[in-house]
Design an enzyme around this catalytic site. Sequence first.
Site, short mmCIF file in Angstrom:
data_model
loop_
_atom_site.label_atom_id
_atom_site.label_comp_id
_atom_site.label_asym_id
_atom_site.label_seq_id
_atom_site.Cartn_x
_atom_site.Cartn_y
_atom_site.Cartn_z
N ASP A 22 0.83 -1.21 0.00
CA ASP A 22 0.00 0.00 0.00
C ASP A 22 0.87 1.26 0.00
OD1 ASP A 22 -2.37 1.40 -0.02
OD2 ASP A 22 -2.62 1.34 2.16
N GLY A 25 -0.10 5.50 -4.43
CA GLY A 25 -0.71 6.77 -4.80
C GLY A 25 -0.08 7.94 -4.06
N ARG A 26 0.10 7.74 -2.74
CA ARG A 26 0.71 8.82 -1.94
C ARG A 26 2.16 9.06 -2.33
NH1 ARG A 26 -0.83 6.07 3.41
NH2 ARG A 26 -1.51 4.49 1.92
N ARG A 35 -1.03 9.04 -10.17
CA ARG A 35 -1.01 7.78 -9.42
C ARG A 35 -0.35 6.65 -10.22
NH1 ARG A 35 -4.21 7.50 -4.92
NH2 ARG A 35 -4.48 5.26 -5.21
N HIS A 39 2.12 3.42 -9.20
CA HIS A 39 1.87 2.00 -9.43
C HIS A 39 3.03 1.36 -10.20
CE1 HIS A 39 -1.97 2.23 -7.57
NE2 HIS A 39 -2.55 2.96 -8.50
N LEU A 133 10.42 -20.72 -5.05
CA LEU A 133 9.51 -19.83 -4.33
C LEU A 133 8.07 -19.99 -4.85
CD1 LEU A 133 9.27 -17.30 -2.36
CD2 LEU A 133 9.38 -15.91 -4.43
N ARG A 183 2.45 -4.81 6.13
CA ARG A 183 1.62 -3.82 5.44
C ARG A 183 2.41 -2.53 5.39
NH1 ARG A 183 -4.67 -2.33 4.98
NH2 ARG A 183 -4.36 -0.60 3.55
C1 IPE Z 1 -5.28 -2.61 0.17
O1 IPE Z 1 -4.97 -1.27 -0.08
C2 IPE Z 1 -5.35 -3.39 -1.10
C3 IPE Z 1 -4.09 -3.55 -1.81
C4 IPE Z 1 -2.91 -3.17 -1.42
C5 IPE Z 1 -4.18 -4.26 -3.06
P1 IPE Z 1 -6.14 -0.17 -0.19
O2 IPE Z 1 -5.47 1.12 -0.45
O3 IPE Z 1 -7.15 -0.62 -1.18
O4 IPE Z 1 -6.78 -0.23 1.26
P2 IPE Z 1 -7.67 0.80 2.04
O5 IPE Z 1 -8.73 1.28 1.09
O6 IPE Z 1 -6.78 1.92 2.50
O7 IPE Z 1 -8.21 0.03 3.21
C1 IPE Z 2 -1.72 0.23 -3.31
O1 IPE Z 2 -1.47 1.59 -3.36
C2 IPE Z 2 -1.98 -0.37 -4.67
C3 IPE Z 2 -3.37 -0.80 -4.89
C4 IPE Z 2 -4.33 -0.79 -4.01
C5 IPE Z 2 -3.70 -1.26 -6.22
P1 IPE Z 2 -2.65 2.64 -3.35
O2 IPE Z 2 -3.09 2.88 -4.76
O3 IPE Z 2 -3.71 2.21 -2.42
O4 IPE Z 2 -1.89 3.92 -2.78
P2 IPE Z 2 -2.43 4.95 -1.69
O5 IPE Z 2 -2.87 4.15 -0.51
O6 IPE Z 2 -3.55 5.69 -2.34
O7 IPE Z 2 -1.25 5.80 -1.40
MG MG Z 3 -4.05 2.51 -0.45
#
Ligand code: IPE
Ligand code: IPE
Ligand code: MG
Length: 239
Positions: A22, A25-26, A35, A39, A133, A183
Site C-alpha cells: 500500500d 498513490g501517496r 497515481r 503503481h 519460491l 503492510r
Molecule cells: C489494500 O490497499 C489493497 C491492496 C494493497 C491491493 P487499499 O489502499 O485498497 O486499502 P484501504 O482502502 O486503504 O483500506
Molecule cells: C496500493 O497503493 C496499490 C493498490 C491498491 C492497487 P494505493 O493505490 O492504495 O496507494 P495509496 O494508498 O492511495 O497511497
Molecule cells: Mg491505499
Amino acid sequence: MTSDLPNLPDARIPAHVAVIMDGNGRWAKQRLRPRAFGHQAGVKSARRIVRASHKAGVKALTLFAFSQENWQRPPTEVSLLMGLFVRTLRREVGSLHRNGVRIRFIGNHGDFPAELKTLMQDAEALTRDNLGLQLIIAVGYGGHWDIAQAAGSLCRDGLPITPQAIESRLAVADLPHPDLLIRTGGEKRLSNFLMWQLAYTELHLVDTLWPDFDEASFADALSWYASRDRRYGRVPEAS
Ligand code: IPE
Ligand code: IPE
Ligand code: MG
C-alpha cells in the site's frame, strides 16, 4: 539500495510472508506525479521483494495487488492497473519460471479482461511444477470471498462445515498460513486480505510507502519477525 539480509537461523525465517503493498498513490503525490507513476514504481518494489524473499529462504510469498474493493476506484485507475498487470506478466513470467518460481493467482477473476485471464492461466500452467519460491498474487481478492467460496463448495458437495473442511477449500489450501504479514503505507487494517489465514500471523505494519520498501526494509521485517514469541494462546516455555 542493496543490503545484506540478516543472518538468521532457518527456524527464524518465516516460511510464508504476505504483503499488503500500500502507498503507491501517496508516493506519486509526494512527487507531484499521477497515481500511475506510483503503481509503476510499485511493480519495481514487488520485483525487488520477490528476489529478496527467494534469497532469504522464504518458501511462499503472497502479494495483495488488487482487492475486490479496488473495483470501486475510478475506471481510469482500474484500467490502468489492469494494463499494468498485463504488461508486468508479459515481461516477468519468463524469468520467474527460469528461477523456479511457481506462480498462482487467487481471487474472483470473473470481471477481469480476457487477455489478463489468459496470461494468468498461462503463467500458472507454465510454472505449475516449479518447486522454488511459491508466489501467490491476490488480485480481485477478498478474504470474505475466499471463506464464502470455500463454504459454498462444501455445501455443494453436501459436506459439513468445519474449520478443517473450510481450510481444505480455501483458494490456496496446500500452503501453511502466513507467518509474517507486512503492510506498508501506514494503515493499521487488513482491508479484507487473508481474513481466515491471518489468525495467528505476526503483523509488521510500517509507514514506509510501498515504492520505498527496499531490501533493507525487508531485512528489518525479517529481523523483527525473528524476535517474536509465537505462543498460539499458550504460556511461555519458561513459565
Ligand atoms: C489494500 O490497499 C489493497 C491492496 C494493497 C491491493 P487499499 O489502499 O485498497 O486499502 P484501504 O482502502 O486503504 O483500506
Ligand atoms: C496500493 O497503493 C496499490 C493498490 C491498491 C492497487 P494505493 O493505490 O492504495 O496507494 P495509496 O494508498 O492511495 O497511497
Ligand atoms: Mg491505499
